[in-house]
Structure formats: structure tokens, C-alpha cells
Motif scaffolding. Sequence first.
Motif, PDB file in Angstrom:
ATOM      1  N   SER A  30       0.857  -1.187   0.000  1.00  0.00           N
ATOM      2  CA  SER A  30       0.000   0.000   0.000  1.00  0.00           C
ATOM      3  C   SER A  30       0.891   1.233   0.000  1.00  0.00           C
ATOM      4  CB  SER A  30      -0.918   0.016   1.225  1.00  0.00           C
ATOM      5  OG  SER A  30      -1.872  -1.022   1.142  1.00  0.00           O
ATOM      6  N   LEU A  31       0.478   2.214  -0.770  1.00  0.00           N
ATOM      7  CA  LEU A  31       1.225   3.454  -0.943  1.00  0.00           C
ATOM      8  C   LEU A  31       0.351   4.606  -0.468  1.00  0.00           C
ATOM      9  CD1 LEU A  31       3.574   5.143  -2.257  1.00  0.00           C
ATOM     10  CD2 LEU A  31       2.283   4.968  -4.415  1.00  0.00           C
ATOM     11  N   ARG A  32       0.840   5.367   0.491  1.00  0.00           N
ATOM     12  CA  ARG A  32       0.070   6.497   1.043  1.00  0.00           C
ATOM     13  C   ARG A  32       0.813   7.796   0.785  1.00  0.00           C
ATOM     14  NH1 ARG A  32      -2.858   5.829   6.666  1.00  0.00           N
ATOM     15  NH2 ARG A  32      -4.260   4.753   5.200  1.00  0.00           N
ATOM     16  N   GLN A  33       0.084   8.751   0.184  1.00  0.00           N
ATOM     17  CA  GLN A  33       0.684  10.029  -0.189  1.00  0.00           C
ATOM     18  C   GLN A  33      -0.215  11.164   0.292  1.00  0.00           C
ATOM     19  OE1 GLN A  33       2.612   9.478  -4.352  1.00  0.00           O
ATOM     20  NE2 GLN A  33       0.811   8.141  -4.376  1.00  0.00           N
ATOM     21  N   ALA A  34       0.386  12.155   0.927  1.00  0.00           N
ATOM     22  CA  ALA A  34      -0.354  13.300   1.438  1.00  0.00           C
ATOM     23  C   ALA A  34      -0.035  14.527   0.593  1.00  0.00           C
ATOM     24  CB  ALA A  34      -0.007  13.566   2.903  1.00  0.00           C
ATOM     25  N   VAL A  35      -1.083  15.241   0.191  1.00  0.00           N
ATOM     26  CA  VAL A  35      -0.911  16.457  -0.603  1.00  0.00           C
ATOM     27  C   VAL A  35      -1.818  17.549  -0.042  1.00  0.00           C
ATOM     28  CG1 VAL A  35      -0.302  15.141  -2.658  1.00  0.00           C
ATOM     29  CG2 VAL A  35      -2.670  15.828  -2.317  1.00  0.00           C
ATOM     30  N   ARG A  36      -1.396  18.799  -0.203  1.00  0.00           N
ATOM     31  CA  ARG A  36      -2.197  19.922   0.305  1.00  0.00           C
ATOM     32  C   ARG A  36      -2.993  20.549  -0.825  1.00  0.00           C
ATOM     33  NH1 ARG A  36      -0.518  25.422   3.549  1.00  0.00           N
ATOM     34  NH2 ARG A  36       0.504  25.914   1.580  1.00  0.00           N
ATOM     35  N   LEU A  37      -4.271  20.722  -0.609  1.00  0.00           N
ATOM     36  CA  LEU A  37      -5.158  21.247  -1.642  1.00  0.00           C
ATOM     37  C   LEU A  37      -5.196  22.774  -1.603  1.00  0.00           C
ATOM     38  CD1 LEU A  37      -8.189  18.800  -1.291  1.00  0.00           C
ATOM     39  CD2 LEU A  37      -6.065  18.523  -2.592  1.00  0.00           C
ATOM     40  N   SER A  38      -5.297  23.380  -2.780  1.00  0.00           N
ATOM     41  CA  SER A  38      -5.352  24.838  -2.876  1.00  0.00           C
ATOM     42  C   SER A  38      -6.774  25.354  -3.046  1.00  0.00           C
ATOM     43  CB  SER A  38      -4.475  25.317  -4.041  1.00  0.00           C
ATOM     44  OG  SER A  38      -4.902  24.754  -5.267  1.00  0.00           O
ATOM     45  N   ALA A  39      -7.766  24.475  -2.975  1.00  0.00           N
ATOM     46  CA  ALA A  39      -9.166  24.880  -3.067  1.00  0.00           C
ATOM     47  C   ALA A  39     -10.011  23.950  -2.209  1.00  0.00           C
ATOM     48  CB  ALA A  39      -9.642  24.842  -4.525  1.00  0.00           C
ATOM     49  N   ALA A  40     -11.156  24.458  -1.752  1.00  0.00           N
ATOM     50  CA  ALA A  40     -12.071  23.697  -0.910  1.00  0.00           C
ATOM     51  C   ALA A  40     -13.134  23.016  -1.755  1.00  0.00           C
ATOM     52  CB  ALA A  40     -12.733  24.623   0.107  1.00  0.00           C
ATOM     53  N   GLY A  70       2.407  12.408  10.040  1.00  0.00           N
ATOM     54  CA  GLY A  70       3.075  11.299   9.395  1.00  0.00           C
ATOM     55  C   GLY A  70       2.149  10.569   8.444  1.00  0.00           C
ATOM     56  N   ALA A  71       2.070   9.236   8.577  1.00  0.00           N
ATOM     57  CA  ALA A  71       1.215   8.427   7.708  1.00  0.00           C
ATOM     58  C   ALA A  71      -0.172   8.219   8.291  1.00  0.00           C
ATOM     59  CB  ALA A  71       1.867   7.076   7.448  1.00  0.00           C
ATOM     60  N   SER A  72      -0.453   8.794   9.436  1.00  0.00           N
ATOM     61  CA  SER A  72      -1.765   8.613  10.053  1.00  0.00           C
ATOM     62  C   SER A  72      -2.801   9.526   9.411  1.00  0.00           C
ATOM     63  CB  SER A  72      -1.701   8.882  11.562  1.00  0.00           C
ATOM     64  OG  SER A  72      -1.369  10.239  11.808  1.00  0.00           O
ATOM     65  N   VAL A  73      -4.075   9.164   9.583  1.00  0.00           N
ATOM     66  CA  VAL A  73      -5.168   9.954   9.021  1.00  0.00           C
ATOM     67  C   VAL A  73      -6.203  10.210  10.102  1.00  0.00           C
ATOM     68  CG1 VAL A  73      -4.786   8.986   6.731  1.00  0.00           C
ATOM     69  CG2 VAL A  73      -6.535   7.974   8.214  1.00  0.00           C
ATOM     70  N   ALA A 129       9.620  13.111  -9.260  1.00  0.00           N
ATOM     71  CA  ALA A 129      10.832  12.844  -8.486  1.00  0.00           C
ATOM     72  C   ALA A 129      10.930  13.647  -7.198  1.00  0.00           C
ATOM     73  CB  ALA A 129      12.062  13.097  -9.360  1.00  0.00           C
ATOM     74  N   GLN A 130      10.732  14.955  -7.293  1.00  0.00           N
ATOM     75  CA  GLN A 130      10.995  15.813  -6.137  1.00  0.00           C
ATOM     76  C   GLN A 130       9.693  16.349  -5.557  1.00  0.00           C
ATOM     77  OE1 GLN A 130      14.080  18.320  -8.255  1.00  0.00           O
ATOM     78  NE2 GLN A 130      15.184  17.882  -6.369  1.00  0.00           N
ATOM     79  N   ALA A 131       9.216  15.676  -4.524  1.00  0.00           N
ATOM     80  CA  ALA A 131       7.955  16.079  -3.905  1.00  0.00           C
ATOM     81  C   ALA A 131       8.158  17.128  -2.812  1.00  0.00           C
ATOM     82  CB  ALA A 131       7.260  14.856  -3.316  1.00  0.00           C
ATOM     83  N   PHE A 132       9.318  17.116  -2.164  1.00  0.00           N
ATOM     84  CA  PHE A 132       9.541  17.941  -0.981  1.00  0.00           C
ATOM     85  C   PHE A 132       8.440  17.687   0.047  1.00  0.00           C
ATOM     86  CE2 PHE A 132      11.287  20.073  -4.721  1.00  0.00           C
ATOM     87  CZ  PHE A 132      12.627  19.947  -4.415  1.00  0.00           C
ATOM     88  N   ALA A 133       8.012  16.444   0.073  1.00  0.00           N
ATOM     89  CA  ALA A 133       7.003  15.932   0.996  1.00  0.00           C
ATOM     90  C   ALA A 133       7.250  14.437   1.107  1.00  0.00           C
ATOM     91  CB  ALA A 133       5.592  16.211   0.472  1.00  0.00           C
ATOM     92  N   THR A 134       6.695  13.803   2.123  1.00  0.00           N
ATOM     93  CA  THR A 134       6.983  12.400   2.388  1.00  0.00           C
ATOM     94  C   THR A 134       5.823  11.507   1.971  1.00  0.00           C
ATOM     95  OG1 THR A 134       8.335  13.053   4.285  1.00  0.00           O
ATOM     96  CG2 THR A 134       7.688  10.742   4.151  1.00  0.00           C
ATOM     97  N   SER A 135       6.147  10.456   1.218  1.00  0.00           N
ATOM     98  CA  SER A 135       5.202   9.396   0.881  1.00  0.00           C
ATOM     99  C   SER A 135       5.580   8.147   1.672  1.00  0.00           C
ATOM    100  CB  SER A 135       5.255   9.107  -0.624  1.00  0.00           C
ATOM    101  OG  SER A 135       4.905  10.254  -1.374  1.00  0.00           O
ATOM    102  N   TYR A 136       4.596   7.274   1.885  1.00  0.00           N
ATOM    103  CA  TYR A 136       4.815   6.128   2.760  1.00  0.00           C
ATOM    104  C   TYR A 136       4.385   4.824   2.086  1.00  0.00           C
ATOM    105  CZ  TYR A 136       5.081   9.838   6.256  1.00  0.00           C
ATOM    106  OH  TYR A 136       5.419  10.975   6.951  1.00  0.00           O
ATOM    107  N   ALA A 153       8.172   2.508   5.577  1.00  0.00           N
ATOM    108  CA  ALA A 153       9.173   2.968   4.607  1.00  0.00           C
ATOM    109  C   ALA A 153       8.695   4.289   4.024  1.00  0.00           C
ATOM    110  CB  ALA A 153       9.363   1.936   3.492  1.00  0.00           C
ATOM    111  N   SER A 154       9.634   5.166   3.704  1.00  0.00           N
ATOM    112  CA  SER A 154       9.250   6.489   3.211  1.00  0.00           C
ATOM    113  C   SER A 154      10.101   6.910   2.019  1.00  0.00           C
ATOM    114  CB  SER A 154       9.355   7.528   4.325  1.00  0.00           C
ATOM    115  OG  SER A 154      10.701   7.664   4.756  1.00  0.00           O
ATOM    116  N   SER A 155       9.574   7.843   1.280  1.00  0.00           N
ATOM    117  CA  SER A 155      10.217   8.349   0.064  1.00  0.00           C
ATOM    118  C   SER A 155       9.859   9.818  -0.084  1.00  0.00           C
ATOM    119  CB  SER A 155       9.720   7.553  -1.147  1.00  0.00           C
ATOM    120  OG  SER A 155      10.062   8.184  -2.368  1.00  0.00           O
TER     121      SER A 155
END
Length: 385
Positions: A30-40, A70-73, A129-136, A153-155
Motif C-alpha cells: 500500500s502506498l500512502r501520499q499526502a498532498v495539500r489542496l489549494s481549493a475547498a 506522518g502516515a496517520s489519518v 521525483a521531487q515532492a519535498f514531501a513524504t510518501s509512505y 518505509a518512506s520516500s
Amino acid sequence: MFTTAWTASPQLPAEGFTPNWSREGFWRQSLRQAVRLSAAGDRIRVRLSNAYGTSPLRIAGATVARASAGASVEPGSVRRLTFDGAASAEIPPRGLAASDPAELALDAMESVTVTLHLDAVTGPATFHAQAFATSYRAAGDRLEDVRGEAFDASSESWYFLSAVEVDTGRRDAVALFGDSITDGFGSTPGANRRWSDALAERTGRPVLNAGIGGNLLLNDSAWYGEKGVHRLRRDVLDHPGVDTLVVLQGLNDIGFSETAEQPTYQPAPVVEVHELIDGYRQLIRQARARGLRVIGSTLLPFGGSDHWGEHAAKVSREVNEWIRGAGEWDAVLDLNRALADPGAPDRLHPAYDFGDHLHPDDKGYAVMAEALAELLQRNRLPADA
């Protein structure tokens, strides 16, 4: 109507200069990725890309949730995604899949996780390649895992995920198109301090980041993506809600030929100003054909960096003069002057220099965003802003 609230431009699997999982891919994970949204919005959907896959990509399942540490939600926020009503999807090589909308109310500047269960061998993974954020990454099916402890594990890259859209119905999104400066190199990792982040915070408008570190306007690169004149449609024009394009690109075309010989900077042809102008005109034509307004940005100062040299200095000055005076853009953003050292105009101001004399730091990115926000307001781009 849906509006794109986050993007990452897909890249060919590569070692690059950031350790990543793109070459090895995924299997029974399983791959978990967090991103910040610029709109609601009250509903959310995602786009998954297999643009550089050589075999079908099976998505066994997918969820979205409000991100926590971290990887929690956030408990109670996990929502299952479907694809044309099915819980799984198969994306063909070079293909794209969009999920069905899921009910999940999110605010602008809120972070959301996208978790994918990949039960079959993916092969090399389309990634950014360069997220400047952590994926799990975790073993097995962890789609509804709330605590995140299994993600051991993180990337610092993003995989398969190319866009997140919300049902805000807005049509005033700004797309920033460029290279590592747009991508956010030099900003604090995990802190959302790219100039795209600062612009969204300053203006309240949806902002798309279509930067790729090392990207060239005129040439493809095995490590740094397809050339800008080819990827604009996929990375900007095909996303809903965009009405303004900001172009900040060309520095690598100018500077790679000045760098020390190394495989990451290939190809590195010596480029002349007329070639870059032709490339800019191609971007302008493509964007205007879709009804977008186009802002041209001058190249930032880069004196003293590994991209600097006699030819690079000459061409960059000529390019900036053309951008300022050609009259071919809807507006001009002069970031060169905004970030220059007054005592040495070919160099970044020391207060804005990440340290390599090429990339801004957090403060520099904030200055860039402020300059663009003022330009958008002053020129009323769009007209109803």
C-alpha cells in the motif's frame, strides 16, 4: 463542476538525484501520499497516471482521507474510491484513470491522503521525483489503516498520483509552469513553502504546480521529464478550472551547457536566444488556443551558480529583454528584478538565496508569490478577479 486543486507532473522512472522507488515499483503493498489542496470542496476525485508504464497498472483499491501526522489519518474520514463504479481499476500503458467523486468536505490549504493498494507487480512506476514531501509504503492492504504505523518505509517522491480535484466549481486557477524553481527546490521539505503554496495562501485562488526539477523547454531528458513545449497540454491544459498560465522556464536550457560533465545534465546543447523565443511562442499559442491568459516571467538571476558562464550570461540577458519588451505576453512578471542583489544584479539577493546561487529559499519563494499576486490584482487577471 470540478476544479484541479493539486497537481504533480508525471516523469519517466529514473534514479535522478533523489533516492526513490520508481525503478523497482510496487507489489503487494500500500502506498500512502499526502498532498495539500489549494481549493475547498465537498467532493473529491483523483487522477492516476501510468504515462510511462510498459504494462497495465492494477489498482486493487484506493481511499482518501484527511491527513494527520506522518502516515496517520483523521479517524472517521476514510472514504473508498471507485472507478466507473468499480472498487478496482486497470490503467493501460501510457494511460490515465480518474476516480469517481467521493464525499469528503475539505478546506483550502487542508492536506488529504491518497492511499493505493497495489496487489500486482506494477513494474517501473510513473512518478514525480521531487515532492519535498513524504510518501509512505506498507506491506499488504492498508487502505483503511488510520494510525499509519504499518507504513514503515518512506520516500520523498510521488507515485502515480497526478492530480486531485474538488467540486468547488471555480474557473480561476493559476498554473505555474517551469523547472526546479517552480517545483520548489530550496524550500523547506514537508512545510509547503514552494511559491505555488505561497501564491495560493496569498490569493485564495486554486494553484497548480507544473514544475519538474531539471526540466528543459526545448529538449527531453531521461531524468528531468519531457520538454516543456510537449508536456504543457498534459500538465496544464487538460486540467479543469485553469484560466491563467505563468511560464518560468528556460534557465536549464541556457545553463546545462555550462555545468560540469555529468549524466544528469544531458542533453546539454548550446542554445541561442531565438530558439528559446520560438519555444515560448509555442507555449503561448497552445495556451491561448485553450482560452488561457499567459504571463511570461523573466529568468531569475543565477550568477555564481554552476549554470553560469559567459554564454549563459549573454543569452539570459537577451531572453529577459525579450520577455520584458516583446509585447507577446498578456502580462510580464519580472522576477529577475524582484530577486536580484541590488549590488550585483546578476546574482540572487543573499536574503533569498538557498545557498547554490540558483534556487530561492522560503523567503525568496514568498517574494515571488507576492510579486505575482500583485500583478494578478493590478492587471485583473482574470477580468473578474
